[in-house]
Design a protein around this motif. Structure first.
Motif, mmCIF file in Angstrom:
data_model
loop_
_atom_site.group_PDB
_atom_site.id
_atom_site.type_symbol
_atom_site.label_atom_id
_atom_site.label_comp_id
_atom_site.label_asym_id
_atom_site.label_seq_id
_atom_site.Cartn_x
_atom_site.Cartn_y
_atom_site.Cartn_z
ATOM 1 N N MET A 66 0.971 -1.278 -0.010
ATOM 2 C CA MET A 66 -0.049 0.319 0.173
ATOM 3 C C MET A 66 1.055 1.141 -0.068
ATOM 4 O O MET A 66 1.807 1.086 0.719
ATOM 5 N N ASP A 70 -3.307 5.563 -0.131
ATOM 6 C CA ASP A 70 -3.942 3.683 0.245
ATOM 7 C C ASP A 70 -5.525 3.712 1.090
ATOM 8 O O ASP A 70 -5.951 2.995 2.413
ATOM 9 N N SER A 85 -7.462 0.460 1.521
ATOM 10 C CA SER A 85 -7.659 -0.018 0.323
ATOM 11 C C SER A 85 -6.720 -0.641 -0.495
ATOM 12 O O SER A 85 -5.056 0.216 -0.611
ATOM 13 N N ARG A 86 -6.445 -1.905 -0.417
ATOM 14 C CA ARG A 86 -4.986 -2.663 -2.116
ATOM 15 C C ARG A 86 -5.393 -2.079 -2.885
ATOM 16 O O ARG A 86 -6.417 -3.389 -3.266
ATOM 17 N N LYS A 87 -5.119 -1.860 -4.037
ATOM 18 C CA LYS A 87 -5.775 -2.092 -5.516
ATOM 19 C C LYS A 87 -5.077 -3.650 -5.916
ATOM 20 O O LYS A 87 -4.052 -3.892 -6.103
ATOM 21 N N SER A 88 -5.593 -4.093 -6.761
ATOM 22 C CA SER A 88 -4.894 -5.231 -7.007
ATOM 23 C C SER A 88 -4.224 -5.334 -8.463
ATOM 24 O O SER A 88 -3.918 -4.391 -8.901
ATOM 25 N N ASP A 89 -2.798 -5.583 -8.223
ATOM 26 C CA ASP A 89 -2.030 -5.499 -9.274
ATOM 27 C C ASP A 89 -1.211 -6.277 -10.113
ATOM 28 O O ASP A 89 -0.442 -6.255 -10.278
ATOM 29 N N MET A 103 -7.149 -8.494 -3.138
ATOM 30 C CA MET A 103 -7.024 -6.646 -2.976
ATOM 31 C C MET A 103 -7.747 -6.921 -1.839
ATOM 32 O O MET A 103 -8.764 -8.214 -1.238
ATOM 33 N N THR A 104 -8.141 -6.244 -0.822
ATOM 34 C CA THR A 104 -8.521 -5.773 -0.149
ATOM 35 C C THR A 104 -9.197 -4.293 0.553
ATOM 36 O O THR A 104 -8.106 -2.983 0.183
ATOM 37 N N THR A 105 -10.123 -4.642 1.630
ATOM 38 C CA THR A 105 -10.470 -3.024 1.764
ATOM 39 C C THR A 105 -10.357 -3.006 3.413
ATOM 40 O O THR A 105 -10.804 -4.339 3.576
#
Lengths: 148, 128
Positions: A66, A70, A85-89, A103-105
């Motif tokens: 992150m 984020d 939140s972590r965006k999909s990389d 990914m997660t929030t």
């Protein structure tokens, strides 16, 4: 009899070793939910450590992958809320073999053990670890009392 | 009684080396395209110098040791010092010399390029 204390020690070492071996064999044991992967602590957010250094509190949060945009930190008195939140990389044009990180929030809130001076809080992010230094407010600081 | 004491002597050393910190497997994502295999591993709190990536006879080993400095008395502790360790089998078609690894924001990104021979090729059809 106390000279044999090393035997007991050795037994515990062997148990630790066994545990490490087992962990290596079953790396997913105890991990909640495989797809999508969620955080370890019962889906309530990333793992945190809190320590009390007298005049300030220090909170460390695991936030791999992150960036500061984020993350969102809100503080009111002794109530602290961290969300992010972590965006999909997932890169473009690749086929996917394995996705564990996902990914997660998350939102995680804490009641801190002391009131914090919200003006002087410092937050730093390095190597996927968020460190918050929370100076206690004047009334919550420990005081030296001189004996007359 | 025998004078020999070597029968009674006990070895006080631990034959197996025990590691003092727990070993855990990092979470990984694995992707592949025509040119390379890409591996992302979460290793929060590990600095670059404490990561080793080794490849030996088709076995890729990632290790990373996390040392956390804390000040003051712990109120709660949900994570501590760990050794991240995970092994993977990689195909022999990986160009070992071309592997490169980038560590950013606690995520290790490992690029494993395929050797020239292993890449798919488009075959042109010639007009007869």
């Amino acid at each position: 009899m106390w000279t044999r204390w090393s035997d007991v020690d050795r037994m515990f070492n062997a148990m630790d070793l066994l545990q490490n071996r087992m962990n290596r064999m079953f790396p997913d044991y105890g991990r909640i939910g495989r797809f999508p992967v969620t955080w370890d602590v019962a889906q309530s957010g990333p793992k945190t450590n809190l320590s009390d250094a007298g005049d300030h509190l220090e909170l460390k949060v695991e936030v791999p992958g992150m960036v500061k945009e984020d993350l969102n930190i809100r503080l009111q008195g002794n109530y602290l809320e961290i969300s992010g939140s972590r965006k999909s990389d997932t890169p473009e044009g690749y086929t996917v073999h394995r996705v564990e990180r996902g990914m997660t929030t998350f939102t995680r809130s804490f009641t801190l053990p002391a009131d914090v001076d919200s003006e002087k809080v410092e937050a730093t992010l390095s190597n996927g670890l968020l460190t918050l230094v929370l100076p206690k407010s004047e009334t919550a600081k420990p005081k030296q009392i001189a004996i007359n | 009684m025998s004078e020999r004491s070597d029968l009674m002597k006990r070895q006080e050393t631990m034959p197996d080396a025990t590691s003092e910190i727990p070993a855990v497997a990092p979470l990984v994502d694995i992707y592949e395209n025509d040119d390379e295999i890409l591996l992302h591993a979460d290793m929060p709190g590990v600095i670059r110098d404490d990561i080793t990536v080794s490849i030996d006879n088709g076995k890729l080993t990632l290790t990373g040791t996390r040392k956390i400095e804390t000040t003051g008395a712990a109120q709660w502790e949900e994570f501590g010092n760990v050794e991240y360790r995970r092994n993977f089998s990689v195909p022999q078609t990986i160009d070992v010399a071309g592997i490169n690894a980038v560590l950013k924001d606690g995520v290790l990104r490992l690029h494993l390029p395929k050797s020239e021979a292993a890449r798919p090729k488009q075959i042109e059809i010639k007009a007869a």
